[in-house]
Design an enzyme around this catalytic site. Sequence first.
Site, PDB file in Angstrom:
ATOM      1  N   ASP A  44       0.834  -1.202   0.000  1.00  0.00           N
ATOM      2  CA  ASP A  44       0.000   0.000   0.000  1.00  0.00           C
ATOM      3  C   ASP A  44       0.872   1.258   0.000  1.00  0.00           C
ATOM      4  O   ASP A  44       0.360   2.378  -0.063  1.00  0.00           O
ATOM      5  CB  ASP A  44      -1.020   0.001   1.150  1.00  0.00           C
ATOM      6  CG  ASP A  44      -0.383   0.033   2.518  1.00  0.00           C
ATOM      7  OD1 ASP A  44       0.852  -0.098   2.616  1.00  0.00           O
ATOM      8  OD2 ASP A  44      -1.123   0.172   3.509  1.00  0.00           O
ATOM      9  N   SER A  45       2.202   1.066  -0.014  1.00  0.00           N
ATOM     10  CA  SER A  45       3.116   2.173  -0.319  1.00  0.00           C
ATOM     11  C   SER A  45       2.771   2.786  -1.672  1.00  0.00           C
ATOM     12  O   SER A  45       3.219   3.896  -1.973  1.00  0.00           O
ATOM     13  CB  SER A  45       4.571   1.687  -0.321  1.00  0.00           C
ATOM     14  OG  SER A  45       4.731   0.555  -1.150  1.00  0.00           O
ATOM     15  N   ASP A  83      -0.959  -6.152   0.188  1.00  0.00           N
ATOM     16  CA  ASP A  83      -1.342  -5.474   1.434  1.00  0.00           C
ATOM     17  C   ASP A  83      -2.850  -5.294   1.543  1.00  0.00           C
ATOM     18  O   ASP A  83      -3.493  -4.815   0.602  1.00  0.00           O
ATOM     19  CB  ASP A  83      -0.725  -4.072   1.482  1.00  0.00           C
ATOM     20  CG  ASP A  83       0.620  -4.033   2.178  1.00  0.00           C
ATOM     21  OD1 ASP A  83       0.943  -4.967   2.927  1.00  0.00           O
ATOM     22  OD2 ASP A  83       1.340  -3.031   1.961  1.00  0.00           O
ATOM     23  N   LYS A 112      -1.050  -9.263   3.514  1.00  0.00           N
ATOM     24  CA  LYS A 112      -0.285  -8.698   4.628  1.00  0.00           C
ATOM     25  C   LYS A 112      -1.151  -7.700   5.384  1.00  0.00           C
ATOM     26  O   LYS A 112      -1.900  -6.942   4.767  1.00  0.00           O
ATOM     27  CB  LYS A 112       0.991  -8.017   4.123  1.00  0.00           C
ATOM     28  CG  LYS A 112       1.847  -7.411   5.251  1.00  0.00           C
ATOM     29  CD  LYS A 112       3.282  -7.139   4.823  1.00  0.00           C
ATOM     30  CE  LYS A 112       3.491  -5.918   3.986  1.00  0.00           C
ATOM     31  NZ  LYS A 112       3.092  -4.652   4.640  1.00  0.00           N
ATOM     32  N   GLU A 114      -1.077  -5.066   9.125  1.00  0.00           N
ATOM     33  CA  GLU A 114      -0.239  -4.415  10.129  1.00  0.00           C
ATOM     34  C   GLU A 114      -0.818  -4.596  11.526  1.00  0.00           C
ATOM     35  O   GLU A 114      -2.027  -4.420  11.720  1.00  0.00           O
ATOM     36  CB  GLU A 114      -0.124  -2.910   9.825  1.00  0.00           C
ATOM     37  CG  GLU A 114       0.534  -2.619   8.489  1.00  0.00           C
ATOM     38  CD  GLU A 114       0.656  -1.125   8.190  1.00  0.00           C
ATOM     39  OE1 GLU A 114       0.403  -0.295   9.102  1.00  0.00           O
ATOM     40  OE2 GLU A 114       1.010  -0.796   7.045  1.00  0.00           O
ATOM     41  N   GLU A 181       9.602  -3.649  10.389  1.00  0.00           N
ATOM     42  CA  GLU A 181       9.928  -2.356   9.788  1.00  0.00           C
ATOM     43  C   GLU A 181      10.482  -1.385  10.831  1.00  0.00           C
ATOM     44  O   GLU A 181       9.861  -1.171  11.879  1.00  0.00           O
ATOM     45  CB  GLU A 181       8.692  -1.749   9.110  1.00  0.00           C
ATOM     46  CG  GLU A 181       8.983  -0.379   8.499  1.00  0.00           C
ATOM     47  CD  GLU A 181       7.957   0.100   7.481  1.00  0.00           C
ATOM     48  OE1 GLU A 181       6.978  -0.612   7.200  1.00  0.00           O
ATOM     49  OE2 GLU A 181       8.166   1.221   6.952  1.00  0.00           O
TER      50      GLU A 181
HETATM   51  O1  KIV Z   1       3.658  -1.039   1.484  1.00  0.00           O
HETATM   52  C1  KIV Z   1       4.848  -1.394   1.520  1.00  0.00           C
HETATM   53  O2  KIV Z   1       5.652  -1.106   0.622  1.00  0.00           O
HETATM   54  C2  KIV Z   1       5.288  -2.177   2.674  1.00  0.00           C
HETATM   55  C3  KIV Z   1       6.750  -2.441   2.822  1.00  0.00           C
HETATM   56  C4  KIV Z   1       7.459  -1.196   3.220  1.00  0.00           C
HETATM   57  C5  KIV Z   1       7.030  -3.551   3.753  1.00  0.00           C
HETATM   58  O3  KIV Z   1       4.481  -2.549   3.483  1.00  0.00           O
HETATM   59 NA    NA Z   2       2.474  -1.600   3.316  1.00  0.00          NA
END
Ligand code: KIV
Ligand code: NA
Length: 262
Positions: A44-45, A83, A112, A114, A181
Site C-alpha cells: 500500500d506504499s 497489502d 499482509k 499491520e 519495519e
Molecule cells: O507497502 C509497503 O511497501 C510495505 C513495505 C514497506 C514492507 O508494506
Molecule cells: Na504496506
Amino acid sequence: MSVTLSTLKAMRERGEKIAVLTCYDASFARVLDAAGVDVLLVGDSLGMVIQGHASTLPVKLAEMTYHTRCVAAGTERAFIVADLPFGSYQPSPERAFAAAARLMAAGAHMVKLEGGAVMVETVAFLTRRGIPVCAHVGLLPQSVNQLGGYRVQGREDAAAAQLVADARALEAAGAGLIVLEMVPAALAKAVTTALTIPTIGIGAGADCAGQVLVLYDLLGLYPRAPKFSKNFLAGTDSIEAATRAYVAAVKDGSFPAAEHAF
Ligand code: KIV
Ligand code: NA
C-alpha cells in the site's frame, strides 16, 4: 519453478536470504520476476509512490485489487503478497476475510496486515480458512498518526519485549511471514531467532531471513527515500541490472550495511 510459502520456509531453513521488492504493475513484475526476486509485494506504499499521497491511509481496497491483478499478470515465478489497505481489516476478522478474498481472487498468494497482538485473532481466522497471512510489526505506516511520525520502534526494553511477544503470538496464530519495519538491528535479530517463520526486514538490519525495499527507492525515483533504502540503479545501466544487484546483495548479506540499520 514457482516460489511458494514452502519454498520460502525452506530458504530460511537452509540460510538462503529471501529477496523481496514492492511491485505495482505487470511491466515491472516481468522484469523483477526475471531478475530473481523471490517475493513481489503489492504494497500500500503505492499510495505514496504511485498516487502521491503523504501516507498510505487513502489507499482503497479496489485500488489494491487492481494493482494486484496487474502484478499477477506479469509474474511467472515470484510469490505475490498483497497489502490489506487501511480500514479494510481492522474492524473484525470477518471484514478482513472479505477483503483478503478479493486480493486472493486478484492473484495474490498471501495477504499482509499491520499490527501485533490486536491482529492475532484475525491472523488465526484467515489462516484457518485458507488465506496465508504475512504479519507486519515495528513501524506501522497505517498507524502513523497514532505513532507521531515515521520513527524507529522498539527502542525501549518494554517495547522490545512486547514486539518479541507479539511476533511469537502472530506465528502461533498461523502467520507464514512477518515484516519487521524500522526496528533496531539487535531486536530484529532477537525476533528472527525467536521464530521459525521467515522474517523480512526493512530498516531492521542484516540478520532477518529476508529483506524488502520499495521499488521506487531502489530506483532512486522517490524524493523522500528513507535512510535505510539504497539506490541500486546508480552504477548500473538498466532496471534489470539494478534489480539483479539488489538480489545479489541481499543473498550475499552485503545489503543492508550498517549505515542502513538502526
Ligand atoms: O507497502 C509497503 O511497501 C510495505 C513495505 C514497506 C514492507 O508494506
Ligand atoms: Na504496506
